[in-house]
Design an enzyme around this catalytic site. Sequence first.
Site, PDB file in Angstrom:
ATOM      1  N   CYS A  99      13.498  11.391   6.024  1.00 22.41           N
ATOM      2  CA  CYS A  99      13.443  10.960   7.434  1.00 22.41           C
ATOM      3  C   CYS A  99      14.780  11.152   8.129  1.00 22.41           C
ATOM      4  O   CYS A  99      14.835  11.376   9.331  1.00 22.41           O
ATOM      5  CB  CYS A  99      12.980   9.520   7.534  1.00 22.41           C
ATOM      6  SG  CYS A  99      13.900   8.395   6.490  1.00 22.41           S
ATOM      7  N   LYS A 155       0.849  -1.196   0.000  1.00 17.28           N
ATOM      8  CA  LYS A 155       0.000   0.000   0.000  1.00 17.28           C
ATOM      9  C   LYS A 155       0.881   1.242   0.000  1.00 17.28           C
ATOM     10  O   LYS A 155       1.449   1.627   1.011  1.00 17.28           O
ATOM     11  CB  LYS A 155      -0.923   0.049   1.222  1.00 17.28           C
ATOM     12  CG  LYS A 155      -2.055   1.061   0.966  1.00 17.28           C
ATOM     13  CD  LYS A 155      -2.684   1.649   2.203  1.00 17.28           C
ATOM     14  CE  LYS A 155      -2.031   2.873   2.729  1.00 17.28           C
ATOM     15  NZ  LYS A 155      -1.984   4.046   1.842  1.00 17.28           N
ATOM     16  N   GLU A 208       9.491   2.267  10.732  1.00 21.58           N
ATOM     17  CA  GLU A 208      10.488   3.321  10.502  1.00 21.58           C
ATOM     18  C   GLU A 208       9.732   4.628  10.551  1.00 21.58           C
ATOM     19  O   GLU A 208       8.918   4.916   9.670  1.00 21.58           O
ATOM     20  CB  GLU A 208      11.192   3.095   9.159  1.00 21.58           C
ATOM     21  CG  GLU A 208      12.553   3.758   9.094  1.00 21.58           C
ATOM     22  CD  GLU A 208      12.527   5.180   8.602  1.00 21.58           C
ATOM     23  OE1 GLU A 208      11.937   6.055   9.296  1.00 21.58           O
ATOM     24  OE2 GLU A 208      13.089   5.422   7.513  1.00 21.58           O
TER      25      GLU A 208
HETATM   26  O1  TXE Z   1       2.212  10.048   7.300  1.00 14.52           O
HETATM   27  P1  TXE Z   1       1.438   8.723   7.602  1.00 14.52           P
HETATM   28  P2  TXE Z   1       1.676  11.486   6.876  1.00 14.52           P
HETATM   29  C1  TXE Z   1       6.315  11.971   9.107  1.00 14.52           C
HETATM   30  C2  TXE Z   1       6.458  13.452   8.802  1.00 14.52           C
HETATM   31  C3  TXE Z   1       5.101  13.824   8.361  1.00 14.52           C
HETATM   32  C4  TXE Z   1       4.256  12.966   9.277  1.00 14.52           C
HETATM   33  C5  TXE Z   1       2.857  12.712   8.816  1.00 14.52           C
HETATM   34  O2  TXE Z   1       6.796  14.132   9.989  1.00 14.52           O
HETATM   35  O3  TXE Z   1       4.833  15.191   8.525  1.00 14.52           O
HETATM   36  O4  TXE Z   1       4.951  11.761   9.327  1.00 14.52           O
HETATM   37  O5  TXE Z   1       2.859  12.353   7.454  1.00 14.52           O
HETATM   38  C6  TXE Z   1      -0.572   5.150   5.772  1.00 14.52           C
HETATM   39  N1  TXE Z   1      -3.196   2.331   9.143  1.00 14.52           N
HETATM   40  N2  TXE Z   1       6.764  11.146   8.017  1.00 14.52           N
HETATM   41  O6  TXE Z   1       0.427  11.820   7.586  1.00 14.52           O
HETATM   42  O7  TXE Z   1       0.008   8.975   7.866  1.00 14.52           O
HETATM   43  C7  TXE Z   1      -0.668   6.265   4.773  1.00 14.52           C
HETATM   44  O8  TXE Z   1      -1.771   6.050   3.914  1.00 14.52           O
HETATM   45  C8  TXE Z   1      -2.386   1.939   8.154  1.00 14.52           C
HETATM   46  C9  TXE Z   1       7.989  10.438   8.226  1.00 14.52           C
HETATM   47  O9  TXE Z   1       1.655  11.573   5.420  1.00 14.52           O
HETATM   48  O10 TXE Z   1       2.228   8.015   8.622  1.00 14.52           O
HETATM   49  C10 TXE Z   1       0.691   6.163   4.098  1.00 14.52           C
HETATM   50  O11 TXE Z   1       0.694   5.096   3.161  1.00 14.52           O
HETATM   51  N3  TXE Z   1      -1.746   2.818   7.346  1.00 14.52           N
HETATM   52  C11 TXE Z   1       8.144   9.342   7.248  1.00 14.52           C
HETATM   53  C12 TXE Z   1       1.614   5.803   5.271  1.00 14.52           C
HETATM   54  O12 TXE Z   1       0.749   5.286   6.278  1.00 14.52           O
HETATM   55  C13 TXE Z   1      -1.965   4.126   7.538  1.00 14.52           C
HETATM   56  C14 TXE Z   1       7.794   9.682   5.858  1.00 14.52           C
HETATM   57  C15 TXE Z   1       2.390   6.964   5.864  1.00 14.52           C
HETATM   58  O13 TXE Z   1       1.501   7.986   6.184  1.00 14.52           O
HETATM   59  C16 TXE Z   1      -2.835   4.589   8.545  1.00 14.52           C
HETATM   60  C17 TXE Z   1       6.536  10.388   5.771  1.00 14.52           C
HETATM   61  C18 TXE Z   1      -3.451   3.619   9.376  1.00 14.52           C
HETATM   62  N4  TXE Z   1      -4.247   3.957  10.379  1.00 14.52           N
HETATM   63  C19 TXE Z   1       6.088  11.112   6.832  1.00 14.52           C
HETATM   64  N5  TXE Z   1      -2.835   5.941   8.495  1.00 14.52           N
HETATM   65  C20 TXE Z   1       9.462   8.632   7.331  1.00 14.52           C
HETATM   66  N6  TXE Z   1       9.613   7.746   8.328  1.00 14.52           N
HETATM   67  O14 TXE Z   1      10.315   8.790   6.503  1.00 14.52           O
HETATM   68  C21 TXE Z   1      -2.032   6.316   7.489  1.00 14.52           C
HETATM   69  N7  TXE Z   1      -1.507   5.221   6.893  1.00 14.52           N
END
Ligand code: TXE
Length: 496
Positions: free
Chosen positions: A289, A176, A251
């Site tokens: 990240c 996904k 991660e």
């Molecule tokens: O991330 P999400 P978001 C950090 C960065 C950013 C913050 C939020 O600080 O501002 O996270 O970003 C899926 N069950 N990083 O909201 O929601 C979602 O659809 C299962 C750090 O965009 O964590 C996507 O595929 N899956 C990071 C994935 O999770 C779920 C890189 C990541 O989205 C879900 C990006 C749920 N309940 C953002 N909710 C890094 N580690 O590099 C969401 N998703």
Amino acid sequence: MDGEPDLYIGGVWRHASDGGTRDIVNPARGKVAAVVDEATPEDARAAVAAARTAFDDGRWPGTPVTERAALLDRVADLLQRDKEELAALETVDTGKTLAESRIDIDDVTSVFRYYAKLIGAESDRVVDVGDPAVVSRVVREPIGVCVLIAPWNYPLLQMSWKVAPALAAGATMVAKPSEVTPLTTIAFVRLLVEAGVPPGVVNLVQGSGATLGAALTDNPAVDFISFTGGLATGRVIARTAAEHVTKVALELGGKNPHIVFADVTAGGDWDAAVDHVLTGVFLHSGQVCSAGTRLIVEESVADDFVAALVARAGKIRMGDGLDPASETGPLVSEQHRAKVESFVQLGISEGAQLVCGGRRPDEPALADGYFFLPTIFDRCERSMRIVQEETFGPILTVERFTTEDEAIALGNDTEYGLAAGVRTSDPARGERVVRALRHGTVWLNDFGYYTAAAEWGGFGRSGNGRELGPTGLAEYQELKHIWHNTAPTAAGWFKG
Ligand code: TXE
């Protein structure tokens, strides 16, 4: 995409079960670039069920390792064949420059090649149990059905860090991608099919995490969830998975220190230090990240170092990633830019000194995209939220220190622990500080590099588990101890 079905479930390309779609926006232009199918929870459950069947009937776990390795190599060939197309798609989807996207595709390719080799070289471990009649060995078996959830900053790269070892191990999976950036993952799954991945082994659903999350993670048919994303979502997934005692690897980003000692002038590596700090935080507009967002610099050189950074930050050329003149692109979405802007307001209200950026660029050509200028806050304190929270934007905070111990304490003063950088001309000091830092990757006199052969992951709340390297493969394997008695005799424990 373009009317073609984008969900891949049980070896069939399908539209969403309710016909739903989502607009995918090019962040450099603020315009819709593609329309893709948006999966329903029913689609997600069907994808998990297909992966379960493909695992349980042995079609992939039972495929000889040499064939699995050959398939990974074919995928690598196809990635290189389509490199330019994939890179352009990644740029349109994420906003990153074409140069960065090309590096991503090369990285993805190297990960497939690495795991093709590694799986071929694995062998069982023979254990001497002290009885010549007993053949005892520990074997690795695929973990089962995996749910692979990726974010939007390195969409294909992060998905491939999961898919390649999962395929190598003989696992089956549901991928996904982020709903914000699914385009390259859709194209990639088409390549996997072309390479010969059997039906049901790789399944693809895209859509909102909030909608699909429960179907994918609150599901007893799933054996392993590998997630890269934000801390808040990681917590939700870990909590949900605990209900089924499903193994999870997370991660979750970082708030990464880059420590600069005053002796960088001595060896003439001042310019390299300035350059790496600049690149470490402003590459991909800070949406990395492992971005080095916390500069921790020795007081005696801090003013000069910050002045050098400000001078160069002001010259970074922003623009559409498809334009070869652009050095960095926009933020991924309007919503994400609003979040970054709120962090700037927070920094100002906390008393940090804004010395650069802090606003959108003036150029009319950039007005429709989600651009935000490289931003530097000087005179920050470790207690500030702008120092402690992940902004995921082009924001550098500056803290100052006077002793080595203080530098280490600042570098470790974070709930995260993904990556850190250290700049010094003194190798002994470098080794001391590197060993004292509690982060998953530490660069000494360099920043940002990684390789398929070395583990990647975080200490603390940056998550658990590792990707890449042998450990990245082991995540997708179960260990089984086989005790084979070749000459069984009665144990004689019970006498009756
Ligand atoms: O991330 P999400 P978001 C950090 C960065 C950013 C913050 C939020 O600080 O501002 O996270 O970003 C899926 N069950 N990083 O909201 O929601 C979602 O659809 C299962 C750090 O965009 O964590 C996507 O595929 N899956 C990071 C994935 O999770 C779920 C890189 C990541 O989205 C879900 C990006 C749920 N309940 C953002 N909710 C890094 N580690 O590099 C969401 N998703």
